[in-house]
Design an enzyme around this catalytic site. Structure first.
Site, PDB file in Angstrom:
ATOM      1  CG  HIS A   1      -2.043   0.954   1.141  1.00 41.47           C
ATOM      2  ND1 HIS A   1      -1.911   2.294   1.429  1.00 41.47           N
ATOM      3  CD2 HIS A   1      -3.319   0.767   0.734  1.00 41.47           C
ATOM      4  CE1 HIS A   1      -3.071   2.880   1.215  1.00 41.47           C
ATOM      5  NE2 HIS A   1      -3.940   1.989   0.788  1.00 41.47           N
TER       6      HIS A   1
ATOM      7  CG  ASP B   1      -8.535  -4.073  -2.759  1.00 40.67           C
ATOM      8  OD1 ASP B   1      -9.733  -3.873  -2.574  1.00 40.67           O
ATOM      9  OD2 ASP B   1      -7.748  -3.213  -3.178  1.00 40.67           O
TER      10      ASP B   1
END
Ligand code: ACO
Length: 434
Positions: free
Chosen positions: A311, A369
């Site tokens: 991320h 996700d």
């Protein structure tokens, strides 16, 4: 808004032998920034920051996140508290208004959501003109863009009634999403019902059928509610920054949100939940040798990446992924799925990756996700709708940012600069002489 947070402290920059003082800004959670707005005017220099790794584009009081500590707060409330105690609609209200609603406010807002749930019947015909297999994300962004033609009052006085504007968008986008799924199947549309909550209504529009009524399952409604809350906002991510940037040209809310939907579509952003499922399915179908894929992800000569890990901001566990992992187990239990091979695979990959030096050194942890796709799949939502689900969740955040951007007294059109590295001025050669 940024000027309110300017401190007396200054950073000193020595440039061409001259010392320039730059104001230091400090946010309410202690985040520090150097204000370079006057830099070019005073020195002729700009700053370079490809991918905006280190650039604050605005001051915002919507969401705080600390990527090093794994903290996420909406309007000062911890994401864990909101996910455990609120409905998505309460959180949407919080993001948009800056405070949690009281009972009356929540009732009124829910009432508006019910009233605005239909889309103009002329818009329903648009669905018929998309080719079979059209991406639901392209349908969603096109249809949202079209809303400005059907509901133009928003363009004339955008801040006239924020509740009405937000309810209209939240409610209609949900209907468009469910209709695009039904149309992709060639199935009759299921219209929204006034008696159902936001999430129950969505599941019903997706799965009810004249020949087989859909039984609304409370665990699934709760899980969907949580997933949407977790996706509600994430400060200046690619799609939100897009909404603000497009909106800064004073474009209407619908067009700005439509641009955000397109940004979300990419596999490096919202499209990752779909890409995770596709990756897990591929690993499973090829015999389950996930170690081969992990090695590929580590190979600098192979473009393959382990989707669902890493991320831009989180350098530790994404707090949302912990909540989702738990929701995942609840949903599978509610659906009577004792063991899901893809979930088992996902858990094994996570375990190995978290101990692997390559991922540890780069702070690559599972992101939001990684597990969300498994929940959506268990709910019966097809893979190509996953990013649409993300868009539904992110909608209140986009609306909140658009309003904040619109009302910022220092707001200007977003217009980055560049360093030109092309040919120097050269003599023009007419066509016949080239
Ligand atoms: N698999 C393998 N290696 C990775 C991964 C991954 N998923 N993510 C990052 N790396 C490596 C990079 O190769 C790079 O290695 P290097 O230093 O040896 O060159 C290093 O980690 C840093 O990666 P960057 O690409 O510089 O990190 P950036 O912050 O630009 O990218 C991103 C973040 C796009 C999320 C990236 O981690 C990625 O591609 N992940 C997979 C896609 C994904 O899951 N996206 C969803 C993000 S969450 C969201 O948008 C809701």
């Amino acid at each position: 808004m940024i000027d309110k947070f300017t401190t007396d402290r200054k950073a000193k920059l020595i440039l061409d032998g001259k010392t320039i003082e730059l104001p230091i800004v400090e946010g309410s959670e202690g985040e520090k920034a150097i204000d370079i707005r006057r830099l070019r005017a005073e020195t002729g220099y700009i700053t370079i920051d490809s991918g905006y790794m280190n650039t604050g584009s605005c001051a915002s009081d919507i969401t705080f996140l600390d990527g090093e500590k794994g903290v996420l707060q909406y309007r000062g409330y911890a994401i864990e508290d909101l996910a455990a105690n609120c409905s998505f609609i309460e959180v949407a209200y919080l993001l948009i208004h800056g405070r949690l609603p009281n009972r009356d406010e929540l009732r009124n807002f829910s009432e508006l959501l019910g009233l605005f749930a239909l889309i103009h019947e002329d818009m329903v015909h648009f669905f018929d003109r998309f080719p079979a297999g059209a991406s639901p994300m392209s349908i969603l962004s096109s249809m949202v863009n079209c809303l400005c033609n059907f509901y133009p009052e928003m363009n004339e006085n955008p801040m006239g009634n924020i509740d009405m504007m937000a309810a209209r968008l939240l409610s209609k986008v949900r209907t468009i999403a469910a209709f695009s799924y039904k149309k992709s199947l060639g199935s009759p549309l299921v219209y929204p019902r006034h008696d159902l909550s936001y999430c129950a209504n969505f599941l019903n529009m997706m799965f009810d059928s004249p020949v087989k009524p859909y039984e609304i399952n409370a665990t699934l409604v709760r899980a969907l509610n949580q997933l949407l809350i977790l996706h509600g906002d994430h400060e200046q991510n690619c799609s939100t920054a897009t909404v603000r940037m497009v909106g800064s040209a004073k474009v209407n809310l619908y067009a700005s949100i439509s641009a955000g939907i397109n940004a979300l579509w990419g596999p490096l952003h919202g499209g990752a939940n779909q890409a995770v499922m596709e990756m897990l399915e591929e690993i499973h179908a090829s015999g389950g040798n996930y170690r081969k894929y992990i090695e590929r992800a580590k190979d600098p000569n192979d473009p393959f990446r382990l989707v669902g890990f890493g991320h831009r901001v989180y350098k530790t566990f994404d707090p949302r992924s912990r909540i989702i992992k738990k929701a995942c187990d609840d949903v599978l239990e509610a659906m009577g799925i004792n063991s899901d091979p893809l979930l088992e695979l996902a858990k094994e990959i996570e375990e190995v990756v978290l101990r692997d030096d390559y991922f540890v050194e780069r702070n690559l942890y599972p992101n939001v996700d990684f597990y969300s796709g498994i929940i959506y799949r268990a709910m019966g939502i097809p893979v190509n709708m996953f990013t649409v689900m993300f868009a539904l969740g992110r909608l209140p955040g986009w609306i909140a940012h658009w309003i904040e951007m619109w009302n910022d007294p220092n707001g200007r059109i977003s217009r980055p600069r560049q360093v030109y590295v092309g040919p120097k001025r050269r003599k023009f050669v007419p066509l016949g002489e080239r």
